[in-house]
Write a protein that holds these residues in place. Structure first.
Motif, PDB file in Angstrom:
ATOM      1  N   LYS A 208       0.837  -1.200   0.000  1.00  0.00           N
ATOM      2  CA  LYS A 208       0.000   0.000   0.000  1.00  0.00           C
ATOM      3  C   LYS A 208       0.873   1.252   0.000  1.00  0.00           C
ATOM      4  CE  LYS A 208      -3.876   2.109   2.459  1.00  0.00           C
ATOM      5  NZ  LYS A 208      -4.765   2.032   3.642  1.00  0.00           N
ATOM      6  N   GLY A 209       0.522   2.221  -0.886  1.00  0.00           N
ATOM      7  CA  GLY A 209       1.236   3.490  -0.969  1.00  0.00           C
ATOM      8  C   GLY A 209       2.460   3.465  -1.843  1.00  0.00           C
ATOM      9  N   LEU A 210       2.830   2.309  -2.397  1.00  0.00           N
ATOM     10  CA  LEU A 210       4.037   2.236  -3.222  1.00  0.00           C
ATOM     11  C   LEU A 210       3.855   2.984  -4.533  1.00  0.00           C
ATOM     12  CD1 LEU A 210       6.879   1.099  -3.713  1.00  0.00           C
ATOM     13  CD2 LEU A 210       5.807  -0.970  -4.623  1.00  0.00           C
ATOM     14  N   GLU A 211       2.686   2.819  -5.162  1.00  0.00           N
ATOM     15  CA  GLU A 211       2.461   3.473  -6.454  1.00  0.00           C
ATOM     16  C   GLU A 211       2.463   4.986  -6.299  1.00  0.00           C
ATOM     17  OE1 GLU A 211      -0.699   3.340 -10.208  1.00  0.00           O
ATOM     18  OE2 GLU A 211      -1.165   2.317  -8.323  1.00  0.00           O
ATOM     19  N   LYS A 212       1.822   5.490  -5.263  1.00  0.00           N
ATOM     20  CA  LYS A 212       1.760   6.939  -5.045  1.00  0.00           C
ATOM     21  C   LYS A 212       3.158   7.509  -4.793  1.00  0.00           C
ATOM     22  CE  LYS A 212      -0.636  10.438  -2.287  1.00  0.00           C
ATOM     23  NZ  LYS A 212      -1.587  10.684  -1.196  1.00  0.00           N
ATOM     24  N   HIS A 213       3.966   6.769  -4.016  1.00  0.00           N
ATOM     25  CA  HIS A 213       5.331   7.222  -3.735  1.00  0.00           C
ATOM     26  C   HIS A 213       6.160   7.287  -5.021  1.00  0.00           C
ATOM     27  CE1 HIS A 213       9.044   7.808  -1.523  1.00  0.00           C
ATOM     28  NE2 HIS A 213       9.586   6.792  -2.195  1.00  0.00           N
ATOM     29  N   GLN A 214       6.062   6.284  -5.869  1.00  0.00           N
ATOM     30  CA  GLN A 214       6.812   6.285  -7.119  1.00  0.00           C
ATOM     31  C   GLN A 214       6.316   7.371  -8.070  1.00  0.00           C
ATOM     32  OE1 GLN A 214       6.787   2.366  -8.753  1.00  0.00           O
ATOM     33  NE2 GLN A 214       8.457   1.653  -7.432  1.00  0.00           N
ATOM     34  N   LEU A 215       4.990   7.628  -8.072  1.00  0.00           N
ATOM     35  CA  LEU A 215       4.460   8.698  -8.922  1.00  0.00           C
ATOM     36  C   LEU A 215       4.964  10.064  -8.471  1.00  0.00           C
ATOM     37  CD1 LEU A 215       0.791   7.464  -9.429  1.00  0.00           C
ATOM     38  CD2 LEU A 215       2.580   7.602 -11.172  1.00  0.00           C
ATOM     39  N   LEU A 216       5.049  10.275  -7.172  1.00  0.00           N
ATOM     40  CA  LEU A 216       5.574  11.547  -6.675  1.00  0.00           C
ATOM     41  C   LEU A 216       7.043  11.736  -7.043  1.00  0.00           C
ATOM     42  CD1 LEU A 216       3.904  11.617  -3.137  1.00  0.00           C
ATOM     43  CD2 LEU A 216       3.315  13.045  -5.110  1.00  0.00           C
ATOM     44  N   GLN A 217       7.795  10.673  -6.968  1.00  0.00           N
ATOM     45  CA  GLN A 217       9.206  10.753  -7.364  1.00  0.00           C
ATOM     46  C   GLN A 217       9.336  11.053  -8.857  1.00  0.00           C
ATOM     47  OE1 GLN A 217      11.877  10.648  -5.384  1.00  0.00           O
ATOM     48  NE2 GLN A 217      10.605  10.367  -3.551  1.00  0.00           N
ATOM     49  N   ALA A 218       8.498  10.382  -9.665  1.00  0.00           N
ATOM     50  CA  ALA A 218       8.533  10.642 -11.103  1.00  0.00           C
ATOM     51  C   ALA A 218       8.066  12.059 -11.424  1.00  0.00           C
ATOM     52  CB  ALA A 218       7.661   9.615 -11.831  1.00  0.00           C
ATOM     53  N   ASN A 222      10.340  14.756 -13.450  1.00  0.00           N
ATOM     54  CA  ASN A 222       9.895  15.362 -14.711  1.00  0.00           C
ATOM     55  C   ASN A 222       9.820  16.887 -14.605  1.00  0.00           C
ATOM     56  OD1 ASN A 222       9.698  12.822 -15.736  1.00  0.00           O
ATOM     57  ND2 ASN A 222       7.474  12.671 -15.612  1.00  0.00           N
ATOM     58  N   LYS A 223       9.406  17.386 -13.436  1.00  0.00           N
ATOM     59  CA  LYS A 223       9.360  18.830 -13.244  1.00  0.00           C
ATOM     60  C   LYS A 223      10.755  19.450 -13.322  1.00  0.00           C
ATOM     61  CE  LYS A 223       5.184  20.540 -12.495  1.00  0.00           C
ATOM     62  NZ  LYS A 223       4.678  21.734 -13.232  1.00  0.00           N
ATOM     63  N   GLU A 224      11.734  18.774 -12.716  1.00  0.00           N
ATOM     64  CA  GLU A 224      13.090  19.320 -12.726  1.00  0.00           C
ATOM     65  C   GLU A 224      13.723  19.274 -14.103  1.00  0.00           C
ATOM     66  OE1 GLU A 224      15.188  17.077  -9.845  1.00  0.00           O
ATOM     67  OE2 GLU A 224      14.257  18.078  -8.103  1.00  0.00           O
ATOM     68  N   ASN A 225      13.372  18.294 -14.921  1.00  0.00           N
ATOM     69  CA  ASN A 225      13.977  18.148 -16.245  1.00  0.00           C
ATOM     70  C   ASN A 225      13.091  18.655 -17.378  1.00  0.00           C
ATOM     71  OD1 ASN A 225      16.563  16.459 -15.718  1.00  0.00           O
ATOM     72  ND2 ASN A 225      14.974  15.449 -14.514  1.00  0.00           N
ATOM     73  N   GLY A 226      11.929  19.198 -17.061  1.00  0.00           N
ATOM     74  CA  GLY A 226      11.077  19.796 -18.080  1.00  0.00           C
ATOM     75  C   GLY A 226      10.269  18.806 -18.898  1.00  0.00           C
ATOM     76  N   THR A 234      -2.899  12.937 -13.544  1.00  0.00           N
ATOM     77  CA  THR A 234      -4.176  12.228 -13.683  1.00  0.00           C
ATOM     78  C   THR A 234      -4.220  11.007 -12.790  1.00  0.00           C
ATOM     79  OG1 THR A 234      -4.290  12.981 -15.973  1.00  0.00           O
ATOM     80  CG2 THR A 234      -5.758  11.179 -15.340  1.00  0.00           C
ATOM     81  N   ARG A 235      -3.134  10.247 -12.796  1.00  0.00           N
ATOM     82  CA  ARG A 235      -3.097   9.037 -11.990  1.00  0.00           C
ATOM     83  C   ARG A 235      -3.092   9.358 -10.498  1.00  0.00           C
ATOM     84  NH1 ARG A 235      -5.185   4.437 -11.087  1.00  0.00           N
ATOM     85  NH2 ARG A 235      -3.830   3.038  -9.864  1.00  0.00           N
ATOM     86  N   LEU A 236      -2.438  10.463 -10.100  1.00  0.00           N
ATOM     87  CA  LEU A 236      -2.442  10.855  -8.694  1.00  0.00           C
ATOM     88  C   LEU A 236      -3.845  11.237  -8.237  1.00  0.00           C
ATOM     89  CD1 LEU A 236       0.870  12.925  -8.427  1.00  0.00           C
ATOM     90  CD2 LEU A 236       0.347  10.801  -7.240  1.00  0.00           C
ATOM     91  N   LYS A 237      -4.620  11.941  -9.116  1.00  0.00           N
ATOM     92  CA  LYS A 237      -5.992  12.280  -8.764  1.00  0.00           C
ATOM     93  C   LYS A 237      -6.843  11.032  -8.583  1.00  0.00           C
ATOM     94  CE  LYS A 237      -5.957  16.812 -11.026  1.00  0.00           C
ATOM     95  NZ  LYS A 237      -6.516  17.640 -12.128  1.00  0.00           N
ATOM     96  N   GLU A 238      -6.634  10.025  -9.478  1.00  0.00           N
ATOM     97  CA  GLU A 238      -7.391   8.780  -9.350  1.00  0.00           C
ATOM     98  C   GLU A 238      -7.058   8.073  -8.037  1.00  0.00           C
ATOM     99  OE1 GLU A 238      -6.465   6.494 -12.747  1.00  0.00           O
ATOM    100  OE2 GLU A 238      -7.608   7.764 -14.169  1.00  0.00           O
TER     101      GLU A 238
END
Length: 248
Positions: A208-218, A222-226, A234-238
């Motif tokens: 539990k919570g592994l997918e959300k943690h990996q999405l936050l890291q990704a 992506n924000k830092e590299n543009g 979208t997936r975080l909202k779901e």
């Protein structure tokens, strides 16, 4: 206080070990000098007489000189050293390293000599042909019949031994049919159970919570590299909606 005591004990231990090694090296040097000066084989052989035989020396025309006295003193010291070494080897003949090494070398040589003799005897006997002296005068030049000779009474074991197979003819077909029926049932006919459903679960469903943690890291990467982060948002909202539903 304890550290000082430990340091002192350690120094004493090191000093004692160094003294022991120095004493051992000096003893080894003395033994090597003795072995160089005399015949070591005579020392290794255990004497028959338990006591030393008196040495009688006939000296004629003795001249008292300082040189002769010095040589006599050296001879006495050498004799005492050799006697002490001989006594040491007599008391502990099976524990000395040199004695064991020489003993093992002699045993190895004796075994090799015995093997060579055995091989030479077998090699010579292989080329010897034995003839029988039992001949009759009347049939000396007559041919020997095989059926009446001792060779006919000797049996020979067969080279290839055929073993009787007691397996029935239908055994392979029954085994193949049973295995085929089991595979058809297990893979196609039977219904899925809880274990099969467990195998279908992903790692995100198990932790539990592994997918959300990996999405936050990704998302952060992506924000830092543009890079684009629309799919991640979208997936975080779901995931947040699913958590809200489960909490309600």
């Amino acid at each position: 206080m304890k550290s000082d005591l430990n340091i002192k004990l350690k120094q004493k231990c090191e000093q004692g070990i160094s003294d022991v090694w120095k004493l051992r090296s000096s003893l080894c040097q003395i033994v090597s000098n003795i072995s160089d000066e005399c015949d070591i084989w005579a020392l290794l052989v255990k004497p028959i007489c338990p006591e030393l035989l008196p040495v009688t020396v006939k000296v004629e025309n003795i001249k008292v000189e300082l040189k002769n006295e010095h040589q006599l003193q050296l001879a006495k010291e050498k004799r005492e050293r050799l006697i002490a070494e001989r006594d040491r080897l007599r008391t502990e003949p099976d524990k000395g390293e040199e004695f064991i090494r020489i003993k093992n070398a002699l045993n190895y040589s004796i075994n090799n000599i015995a093997d060579i003799k055995k091989r030479s005897v077998l090699r010579t006997n292989r080329h010897i042909r034995w003839f029988s002296n039992k001949t009759e005068a009347s049939e000396e030049n007559a041919p020997i019949k095989f059926s009446t000779s001792p060779a006919a009474r000797r049996g020979l074991s067969p080279v290839i031994r055929v073993q009787k197979d007691s397996m029935p003819w239908y055994q392979p077909f029954s085994i193949v049919g049973s295995v085929a029926i089991f595979l058809i049932y297990f893979c196609f006919i039977r219904e899925e159970n809880d274990l099969d459903l467990e195998f279908n679960k992903t790692l995100y469903e198990r932790i539990k919570g592994l997918e959300k943690h990996q999405l936050l890291q990704a998302y952060k990467f992506n924000k830092e590299n543009g890079y684009s982060v629309e799919e991640i948002e979208t997936r975080l909202k779901e995931i947040e909606l699913e958590e809200a539903k489960s909490a309600a």
